[in-house]
Design a protein around this motif. Structure first.
Motif, short mmCIF file in Angstrom:
data_model
loop_
_atom_site.label_atom_id
_atom_site.label_comp_id
_atom_site.label_asym_id
_atom_site.label_seq_id
_atom_site.Cartn_x
_atom_site.Cartn_y
_atom_site.Cartn_z
N LEU A 166 46.01 46.15 37.71
CA LEU A 166 44.74 46.55 38.32
C LEU A 166 43.54 46.23 37.43
CD1 LEU A 166 44.02 47.86 41.04
CD2 LEU A 166 44.00 50.07 39.89
N ASP A 167 43.79 46.07 36.13
CA ASP A 167 42.68 45.80 35.20
C ASP A 167 42.39 44.31 35.04
OD1 ASP A 167 45.01 45.17 33.91
OD2 ASP A 167 44.40 46.02 31.97
N ARG A 168 43.14 43.46 35.71
CA ARG A 168 42.90 42.02 35.59
C ARG A 168 41.50 41.66 36.08
NH1 ARG A 168 48.54 39.28 37.81
NH2 ARG A 168 49.86 39.95 36.05
N GLN A 169 40.91 40.68 35.41
CA GLN A 169 39.55 40.28 35.73
C GLN A 169 39.53 39.10 36.71
OE1 GLN A 169 36.55 41.82 34.34
NE2 GLN A 169 38.19 43.33 34.08
N LEU A 170 38.69 39.21 37.72
CA LEU A 170 38.50 38.14 38.69
C LEU A 170 37.22 37.37 38.38
CD1 LEU A 170 39.27 40.17 41.94
CD2 LEU A 170 40.73 38.39 40.96
N ILE A 171 37.26 36.07 38.48
CA ILE A 171 36.05 35.27 38.36
C ILE A 171 35.42 35.17 39.74
CG2 ILE A 171 35.10 33.02 37.73
CD1 ILE A 171 37.49 32.62 35.88
N VAL A 172 34.21 35.62 39.85
CA VAL A 172 33.48 35.62 41.12
C VAL A 172 32.44 34.51 41.09
CG1 VAL A 172 32.09 36.99 42.71
CG2 VAL A 172 33.84 38.10 41.30
N SER A 173 32.38 33.70 42.16
CA SER A 173 31.44 32.56 42.27
C SER A 173 31.59 31.61 41.08
CB SER A 173 30.00 33.05 42.38
OG SER A 173 29.84 33.93 43.46
N PRO A 174 32.82 31.11 40.83
CA PRO A 174 33.02 30.24 39.68
C PRO A 174 32.15 28.99 39.72
CG PRO A 174 34.88 30.10 41.21
CD PRO A 174 34.03 31.24 41.66
N GLY A 175 31.62 28.62 38.57
CA GLY A 175 30.79 27.43 38.46
C GLY A 175 29.36 27.59 38.91
N LYS A 176 29.02 28.75 39.46
CA LYS A 176 27.65 28.99 39.92
C LYS A 176 26.83 29.60 38.79
CE LYS A 176 28.68 27.96 44.27
NZ LYS A 176 28.13 26.77 44.96
N PRO A 177 25.51 29.47 38.86
CA PRO A 177 24.66 30.09 37.82
C PRO A 177 24.87 31.61 37.73
CG PRO A 177 23.39 28.54 39.14
CD PRO A 177 24.72 28.69 39.82
N TYR A 178 25.28 32.22 38.85
CA TYR A 178 25.48 33.67 38.90
C TYR A 178 26.96 34.04 38.80
CZ TYR A 178 25.70 32.00 43.75
OH TYR A 178 25.97 31.28 44.88
N GLU A 179 27.78 33.13 38.23
CA GLU A 179 29.20 33.44 38.02
C GLU A 179 29.35 34.76 37.26
OE1 GLU A 179 31.81 30.30 36.51
OE2 GLU A 179 32.57 31.74 35.03
N SER A 180 30.31 35.55 37.67
CA SER A 180 30.53 36.84 37.01
C SER A 180 32.01 37.20 37.03
CB SER A 180 29.72 37.94 37.70
OG SER A 180 30.16 38.10 39.05
N ARG A 181 32.35 38.27 36.33
CA ARG A 181 33.71 38.76 36.31
C ARG A 181 33.72 40.24 36.69
NH1 ARG A 181 37.55 35.81 33.26
NH2 ARG A 181 36.69 33.88 32.42
N ARG A 182 34.74 40.64 37.40
CA ARG A 182 34.94 42.06 37.65
C ARG A 182 36.43 42.30 37.85
NH1 ARG A 182 31.83 41.15 42.73
NH2 ARG A 182 33.28 40.93 44.48
N SER A 183 36.84 43.53 37.63
CA SER A 183 38.27 43.84 37.69
C SER A 183 38.74 43.92 39.14
CB SER A 183 38.55 45.17 37.00
OG SER A 183 38.01 46.25 37.75
N ILE A 184 40.03 43.70 39.31
CA ILE A 184 40.64 43.86 40.63
C ILE A 184 40.40 45.28 41.13
CG2 ILE A 184 42.85 43.96 41.85
CD1 ILE A 184 43.81 41.69 40.01
N ALA A 185 40.41 46.23 40.20
CA ALA A 185 40.22 47.63 40.58
C ALA A 185 38.93 47.85 41.35
CB ALA A 185 40.24 48.51 39.33
#
Length: 390
Positions: A156-175
């Motif tokens: 549940l603590d794994r990090q997801l890459i959101v909007s990869p390659g975009k200027p606003y790319e971010s990470r957040r946990s599956i949780a």
């Protein structure tokens, strides 16, 4: 030949004032009464719930409001319209869940699965298993925060890459995504908060069992409730407020048997009983409403109570409204709390006269007493609110 009834802006303001902006002689005594009068209280910004309730209560007490907010047999915090957090009368929660909550959850789960696969973490079966494990962890603990669950449930603590390659790319946990979706789907609800009264940090607990209502019936009932609290209004208003498609909105309006009416901005809809019993305009009164209050956030088309020239000062770039001053069913200005606790306000409209100013000053004094030593800053700051606190 049938004639489409016409409802003037003045008539709409009269209904708004009577339902949403009670004068001192008609204020509510409980938070539930307030929530029922405006259908649901916006809770994305934690402070809004307290301030929206206090503005409409006869003798508001911070402690009483807080206690009632967490009595789940009375009020329930849930993800509802437009994936936004609301405090809803528990009796209305099954309608909210079927009409807007579960569709939001399905969309969020679909997006989460797509990101899981893109990040190489798992498939639909993996997501189902971790969802089951998360609910079991909450059941065992009674309540737990997102961080506690992320530690307790493997993966549940794994990090997801959101909007990869975009200027606003971010990470957040599956949780983060999974718990939001499980709450929107009616499995979890927000339990006690962590931190002060303006904090959005909270624990999760299992949600109460709610009756299952077919989505079309729930949408029709939600339209009926909205027309009762906010009507008359347009399809555009309802589509914006609910987050539905145009087709879903039109079908729900037709299902509830709403009557077509003529409004200044075009075609609108009203309940039959409201046409049979027009609302008399109440005595003028002043109210201070907080940022994101459900009343100004209840319509997309706001011209009948808000001069468009005032919008740039009162809204941020994303369309979130700041604190507003109301007089006689209209927005006439804005207000804010300074760092020292004093409340500043400014009229945007032409001076409404001595009676209005006296009433506004009385409301400023009343809200100052309610706040006491408490301080808040809106989550979404608007130009006028910033000016008043500078």
């Amino acid at each position: 030949m049938n004639t489409v009834p016409r409802i003037t802006d003045a008539q709409r303001r009269a209904r708004l004032a009577r339902r949403h902006l009670p004068d001192p002689g008609r204020r509510a005594s409980t938070t539930r009464e307030v929530a029922e009068s405006v259908l649901a209280l916006h809770a994305t910004d934690a402070a809004t719930v307290y301030l929206s309730a206090a503005a409409r209560m006869d003798s508001p007490s911070h402690e009483c409001i807080e206690r009632e907010l967490y009595e789940r047999e009375v009020l329930l915090r849930m993800t509802a319209m437009r994936c936004t957090l609301f405090v809803v009368p528990t009796a209305l929660a099954p309608v909210m869940l079927a009409a807007v909550g579960r569709p939001n959850a399905a969309a969020r789960m679909k997006g989460l699965l797509r990101r899981l696969e893109a990040n190489g973490y798992g498939d639909a079966a993996w997501l189902e298993n971790i969802s089951r494990s998360t609910l079991e962890a909450v059941r065992e603990r009674g309540e737990a925060t997102t961080a506690e669950l992320a530690t307790a449930v493997p993966g549940l603590d794994r990090q997801l890459i959101v909007s990869p390659g975009k200027p606003y790319e971010s990470r957040r946990s599956i949780a983060t995504d999974l718990l939001f979706a499980l709450a929107a789907d009616g499995h979890l609800t927000r339990a006690g908060r962590r931190g002060g009264w303006t904090s959005n940090q909270h624990a999760w607990t299992l949600a109460p069992e709610l009756p299952d209502i077919p989505a079309p019936l729930a949408r029709a009932e939600l339209v009926r409730q909205w027309l009762d609290a906010f009507g008359p209004g347009t399809v555009s208003d309802l589509k914006w407020w609910t987050g539905w498609t145009v087709t879903e909105t039109r079908k729900a309006v037709a299902a509830v048997g709403a009557v077509e009416v003529r409004l200044d901005e075009g075609t609108g809809y009203a309940l039959t009983e409201h046409l049979e019993a027009p609302v008399a305009a109440p005595e003028p009164s002043a109210v201070l409403l907080p940022a994101l209050d459900p009343t100004p956030m209840g319509w997309r088309e706001r011209g009948f109570y808000l001069d468009p020239d005032y919008a740039p000062a009162l809204f941020d770039r994303m369309g979130n409204i700041g604190p507003t001053v109301w007089w006689d069913g209209r927005i006439v200005g804005g207000w804010a709390q300074r760092k020292d606790g004093t409340l500043a306000w400014r009229l945007l409209a032409t001076d409404p006269g001595r009676e209005a100013r006296t009433s506004i000053e009385a409301e400023v004094a009343r809200m100052t007493v309610f706040l006491g030593e408490r301080r808040f800053t809106p989550a979404y700051r608007t130009p006028l609110e910033r000016e008043l606190t500078s």
